[in-house]
Motif scaffolding. Structure first.
Motif, PDB file in Angstrom:
ATOM      1  N   GLU A  84       0.823  -1.214  -0.143  1.00 47.00           N
ATOM      2  CA  GLU A  84      -0.045   0.090  -0.133  1.00 47.00           C
ATOM      3  C   GLU A  84       0.833   1.322   0.055  1.00 47.00           C
ATOM      4  N   GLY A  88      -0.053   2.148  -3.092  1.00 42.69           N
ATOM      5  CA  GLY A  88      -1.504   2.601  -3.071  1.00 42.69           C
ATOM      6  C   GLY A  88      -1.423   4.210  -3.010  1.00 42.69           C
ATOM      7  N   PRO A  89      -2.872   4.653  -2.563  1.00 43.77           N
ATOM      8  CA  PRO A  89      -3.522   3.877  -1.798  1.00 43.77           C
ATOM      9  C   PRO A  89      -4.623   3.183  -2.689  1.00 43.77           C
ATOM     10  N   PHE A  90      -5.059   1.732  -2.009  1.00 44.03           N
ATOM     11  CA  PHE A  90      -5.901   0.910  -2.579  1.00 44.03           C
ATOM     12  C   PHE A  90      -7.330   1.273  -2.609  1.00 44.03           C
ATOM     13  N   THR A  91      -7.977   1.218  -3.393  1.00 38.40           N
ATOM     14  CA  THR A  91      -9.438   1.323  -3.530  1.00 38.40           C
ATOM     15  C   THR A  91     -10.057   0.199  -2.820  1.00 38.40           C
ATOM     16  N   PRO A  92     -11.332   0.533  -1.912  1.00 39.40           N
ATOM     17  CA  PRO A  92     -12.057  -0.543  -1.111  1.00 39.40           C
ATOM     18  C   PRO A  92     -12.026  -1.745  -1.914  1.00 39.40           C
ATOM     19  N   TRP A  93     -11.686  -2.944  -1.094  1.00 33.31           N
ATOM     20  CA  TRP A  93     -11.529  -4.310  -1.366  1.00 33.31           C
ATOM     21  C   TRP A  93     -12.349  -5.176  -0.418  1.00 33.31           C
ATOM     22  N   THR A  94     -12.985  -6.161  -0.915  1.00 33.96           N
ATOM     23  CA  THR A  94     -13.576  -7.159   0.095  1.00 33.96           C
ATOM     24  C   THR A  94     -12.714  -8.708   0.040  1.00 33.96           C
ATOM     25  N   ASP A  98      -9.625  -9.060  -5.272  1.00 38.58           N
ATOM     26  CA  ASP A  98      -9.931  -7.419  -5.431  1.00 38.58           C
ATOM     27  C   ASP A  98      -8.608  -6.919  -5.321  1.00 38.58           C
ATOM     28  N   GLN A 102      -5.705  -4.943  -8.015  1.00 38.42           N
ATOM     29  CA  GLN A 102      -5.112  -3.567  -8.027  1.00 38.42           C
ATOM     30  C   GLN A 102      -3.564  -3.679  -8.235  1.00 38.42           C
TER      31      GLN A 102
END
Length: 384
Positions: A84, A88-94, A98, A102
């Motif tokens: 990160e 990053g920053p990473f977009t929201p992930w579950t 996911d 990225q």
């Protein structure tokens, strides 16, 4: 076997209080990893009786996220935070898929580390989850079962002539834009990643606090922590020496790789040259992490070095309490057993406030990572 005073350090004053708050997103991160569940907190009446205390608890890390040791908590968090920071920053992930998507524009990437076994396998597992390569360097005394486990994760495992410390130096030399070193020990100019490794371990203690509350148990009076380079012990000190806590922390090492103990006795970081031949392979380290050192020097109440025979005794005793604990995993229990049978046992009990009404906690940091050795040590012994 009696522990001599040469293998024991007792702090004469109260240890320092540590003010530190783990990242609030840490537990949620671990909960998103495949197969997350809190590891068991086990009552250990046989261990309690041997120590002469009211209650003993064992945090059993024999199966953590599908691996036979706790190290995945620190490795996964450190990898995530380092990625990160760089990309990053990473977009929201579950899901990890996911997150891996990225990282695709930044491939190829290889995670590199040195290991005595469990940390390297954890880094390799994290790399596999994220679609990255892994290159793991191991000392030449690594047993075949642990090398094979690393390779089974899809990693490249190279044997480095010499000790763990020499493998660490070799891993550091591989760092470049495509090779990210994920070490659990620090050196001059390299502290960010080891700091995240330590922070990752705090999930263990968040779980313990909740489990004790659910089970009606008391917070421990004494906690034992295994010490290789000192990262786990730093995490223990950070949690249990926080404001409002009176818990004493005992560090435990092999007699021939007791770099923290020797440093405490000398009052400064002190190397214990190899070879380090203990069966407690995960603790065969000749140098304390300089990141961990201030916390250990200020926060440990005691430090003890134990023999392989004492570790084996602890393995058999934990088996009687239903805990499968490998050689390094049982070292914490072995250290407490050594303290109460040492030449300075009375003084140790007094300094630690250890009484028949006390509660102790040990962390069994690994399961049977060398199955043949475990069977020989435990299953071949009379546990009656």
């Amino acid at each position: 076997m009696t522990t001599t005073l040469a293998h024991l350090y007792l702090k004469s004053e109260l240890p320092m209080t540590v003010t530190s708050t783990p990242d609030p997103h840490l537990l949620a991160f671990h909960q998103r990893l495949p197969g997350y569940a809190p590891t068991p907190l086990v009552r250990a009446p046989h261990l309690a009786a041997a120590l002469g205390v009211r209650e003993a608890w064992v945090k059993n890390e024999a199966n953590r996220l599908g691996l036979p040791a706790y190290k995945i908590l620190g490795a996964s968090w450190a990898v995530y935070r380092e990625l990160e920071t760089r990309y990053g920053p990473f977009t929201p992930w579950t899901t990890l898929s996911d997150l891996a998507a990225q990282l695709t524009p930044h491939l190829p990437l290889t995670l590199v580390t040195a290991t005595d076994g469990n940390h390297g396998r954890a880094v390799a597992r994290t790399a596999r989850w994220l679609g990255l390569a892994a290159h793991i360097l191991v000392p030449d005394d690594m047993v075949a079962a642990r090398i094979q486990a690393i390779e089974a994760e899809g990693a490249r495992a190279d044997v480095i002539p010499g000790t763990y410390d020499e493998a660490v130096a070799a891993a550091a030399r591989l760092a470049d834009e495509r090779h990210l070193v994920i070490s659990d020990t620090a050196w001059d100019g390299y502290t960010r990643v080891p700091g995240w490794v330590v922070e990752g371990y705090s999930t263990i203690f968040q779980e313990i606090d909740q489990q004790l509350a659910d089970l009606g148990g008391q917070q421990p009076d004494v906690v034992a922590a295994q010490m290789g380079v000192g990262s786990l012990a730093m995490a223990v000190v950070t949690h249990y020496r926080a404001p409002g806590r009176q818990t004493r922390v005992v560090g435990v090492e092999p007699t021939h790789a007791a770099c923290v103990l020797r440093s405490l006795q000398a009052g400064a970081l002190t190397e214990v040259p190899g070879p380090h031949a203990s069966i407690m392979a995960g603790l065969n380290c000749g140098n304390t992490s300089p990141l961990a050192w201030p916390s250990l020097q200020g926060g440990l109440s005691a430090s003890v070095a134990i023999s392989d025979a004492q570790a084996e005794t602890a393995m058999r005793l934990l088996a009687m309490d239903g805990v499968v604990s490998g050689e390094s995993g049982a070292a914490g229990a072995g250290g407490l057993l050594a303290l109460v049978s040492s030449e300075g046992a009375g003084c140790a009990r007094t300094r630690l406030g250890l009484t028949p009404d006390s509660t102790v906690l040990v962390i069994s940091t690994e399961g049977a990572t060398d199955p043949d050795a475990y069977a020989r040590i435990v299953n071949g012994a009379d546990l009656a």
